[in-house]
Design an enzyme around this catalytic site. Structure first.
Site, PDB file in Angstrom:
ATOM      1  CG  ASP A  40      -1.813   1.213   1.301  1.00 42.16           C
ATOM      2  OD1 ASP A  40      -1.695   2.096   0.431  1.00 42.16           O
ATOM      3  OD2 ASP A  40      -2.649   1.287   2.229  1.00 42.16           O
ATOM      4  CE  LYS A  46       1.326   4.204 -31.056  1.00 40.55           C
ATOM      5  NZ  LYS A  46       0.901   2.799 -31.042  1.00 40.55           N
ATOM      6  CG  ASP A  72      -6.813  10.926 -22.949  1.00 42.48           C
ATOM      7  OD1 ASP A  72      -6.005  10.381 -22.171  1.00 42.48           O
ATOM      8  OD2 ASP A  72      -7.474  10.299 -23.785  1.00 42.48           O
ATOM      9  CG  HIS A 100      -0.245  10.473 -27.012  1.00 37.14           C
ATOM     10  ND1 HIS A 100       0.802   9.975 -26.260  1.00 37.14           N
ATOM     11  CD2 HIS A 100      -1.367   9.854 -26.551  1.00 37.14           C
ATOM     12  CE1 HIS A 100       0.325   9.098 -25.389  1.00 37.14           C
ATOM     13  NE2 HIS A 100      -0.976   9.016 -25.541  1.00 37.14           N
ATOM     14  CE  LYS A 102     -11.669   8.646 -25.065  1.00 36.91           C
ATOM     15  NZ  LYS A 102     -10.942   7.470 -25.572  1.00 36.91           N
TER      16      LYS A 102
END
EC number: 1.1.1.49
Length: 479
Positions: free
Chosen positions: A87, A176, A229, A234, A328
């Site tokens: 923990d 990548k 996000d 990115h 999205k």
């Protein structure tokens, strides 16, 4: 200090990232004999598990997420694994963790994949147990804060125990192959770099499109939104790689120096240069999907789509717009960079009726890794009614170009670099803070102007205003 670690400590070892990416990547590296036989991997999380139970857990993850042809020596790999329940919110248990890790012969690499709220107590626990020092590296998984202030708090906490050359901030997009190939494309081919500037490039598009919705990330995503996000990390990393000046050498310092110059050159975005959206119920791939508010179970002003027109204010890119788009529940899963070149200054074929199109370079990152360059070519024929020209793609599919090479998980390269100590594909603190400064200014503008996301139907390419953002400049999104 240069060393190859012989201990790897994984925090969050029972989490989704560990199951989908970390354990499969490490097993694949093991199968290819890229990590030394004496490297031990210790997992830790709150879940109560014995070593054998963690190995069974790992086996199940590998059988689910790692292709069968990459599981060579899986039993031997599982023998590398051990586990310690912890923990991280209390100091209790860190001494037991230190005993489990043991005394590395060469050094310790730590991968911290936990909630950001646990970063500071974890660092204190590591210091308490003596799991710091010059032969320890710390790798941080995003998100690194929610704005510049919180990011600085996290970085300050980590810096209290580790020097910058010991800190590895991960952005898995940088692992990548096609992203790394962007550097090779620019700096290993004489035909591109002389044209890589405002005199020859009209605009650049960067798209990160997802078909998925919340996928179990409800609490995180509603707090973050698309801009934090995806864009903050990115997409700005991709932009920096596209726009950076040639580094003096292929090493961590030189490359990251050039990236941070680009990020600091980003012009403040005006109010009419962004579009936000939020998806409503629709259909993707013939399947009905709910709207964001339905998935969330409440109303929200969080954006699930954002389009931005950005500029890099330096000599190389003066006047060249960079169009960023992510969202999205879009029609396709696709990440790509489009470099649109300018038209030739004079067409010698115009009087013969030929129509010219400017060259376009498309760098596909996912789901397929490929590079396509559109060239003008003559249509075969006797040309009695005039010359006809057509844009013809010159395609390089990366898996086809390198037959016999594994298509690696992005984390394979990054975990190996962490173990070996190569920071080239990791993000430096000044990069992170430059990214947050730009993003915070955009979000402050939204707040000041009461910007509310426009709705768009799931399965579409976002709000119509995003199309207008580009089309008013005579630009069409690559779809």
């Amino acid at each position: 200090m240069s060393f190859t670690a012989d201990r790897l400590l994984l925090f969050g070892a029972t989490g989704d990232l560990a199951q989908r990416m970390l354990l499969p990547s490490l097993c694949a590296l093991h199968a290819d004999e890229l990590i030394a036989p004496d490297v031990k991997i210790i997992g830790t999380a709150r879940s109560e598990m014995s070593d054998s139970e963690f190995r069974a857990f790992a086996r199940e993850a590998l059988e689910k997420y790692l292709p069968a042809d990459r599981r060579g020596g899986m039993a031997d790999f599982l023998n590398r694994l051990s586990y310690q329940t912890l923990d991280a919110t209390t100091l209790d248990g860190f001494d037991d963790l230190a005993r489990k890790v043991g005394t590395p012969a060469r050094g310790l690499a730590i991968f911290l994949s936990t909630a950001p709220s646990l970063f500071e107590p974890t660092i204190k626990g590591l210091q308490h147990a003596g799991l710091d020092g010059k032969t320890v590296r710390m790798c941080l998984e995003k998100p690194l804060g929610t704005d510049l202030g919180s990011s600085c708090e996290i970085n300050d906490a980590v810096a209290s125990a580790f020097e910058e050359d010991q800190i590895f901030r991960i952005d898995h997009y940088l692992g990548k192959e096609t992203v790394q190939n962007l550097l090779a494309l620019r700096f290993a081919n004489i035909m591109f770099e002389p044209l890589w500037n405002a005199a020859h490039i009209e605009h650049v598009q960067i798209t990160v499109a997802e078909t998925v919705g919340l996928e179990g990330r409800v609490a995180f995503y509603d707090d973050a939104g698309a801009i934090r996000d995806m864009v903050q990390n990115h997409m700005l990393q991709l932009l920096a790689l596209v726009a950076m000046e040639p580094p003096s050498d292929f090493d961590a310092t030189a490359i990251r120096d050039e990236k941070v110059k680009v990020l600091r050159s980003l012009r403040a975005v005006s109010g009419n240069e962004t579009v936000t959206g939020q998806y409503r119920a629709g259909a993707i791939g013939g399947q009905a999907v709910p709207g964001y508010d339905d998935e969330l179970g409440k109303d929200s002003d969080t954006e699930t789509f954002v389009a931005i027109k950005g500029h890099v204010d330096n000599w190389r890119w003066k006047g060249v717009p960079f169009y960023l788009r992510t969202g999205k529940r879009l029609p396709q899963r696709r990440t790509e960079i489009v470099v649109q070149f300018r038209c030739v200054p004079h067409s010698i074929f115009a009087e013969k009726g030929a129509r010219m199109e400017p060259n376009r370079l498309v760098i596909g990152i996912q789901p397929e890794e490929n590079i396509s360059l559109n060239l003008m070519a003559k249509v075969p024929g006797l040309d009695r009614e005039g010359i006809r020209l057509r844009s013809v793609p010159l395609d390089i599919a990366m898996p086809d170009a390198f037959v016999g090479q594994h298509r690696r998980i992005a984390y394979e390269r990054l975990l190996l670099d962490l173990i070996e100590g190569d920071q080239t594909l990791f993000v430096r603190r000044d990069e992170v803070e430059a990214q947050w400064e730009w993003i915070d200014a955009i979000r402050a503008g939204w707040s000041a102007n009461g910007v509310v996301p426009k709705t768009y139907t799931a399965g579409s390419w976002g709000p119509s205003a995003a199309i207008a953002l580009a089309e008013r400049d005579g630009v069409t999104w690559n779809e």
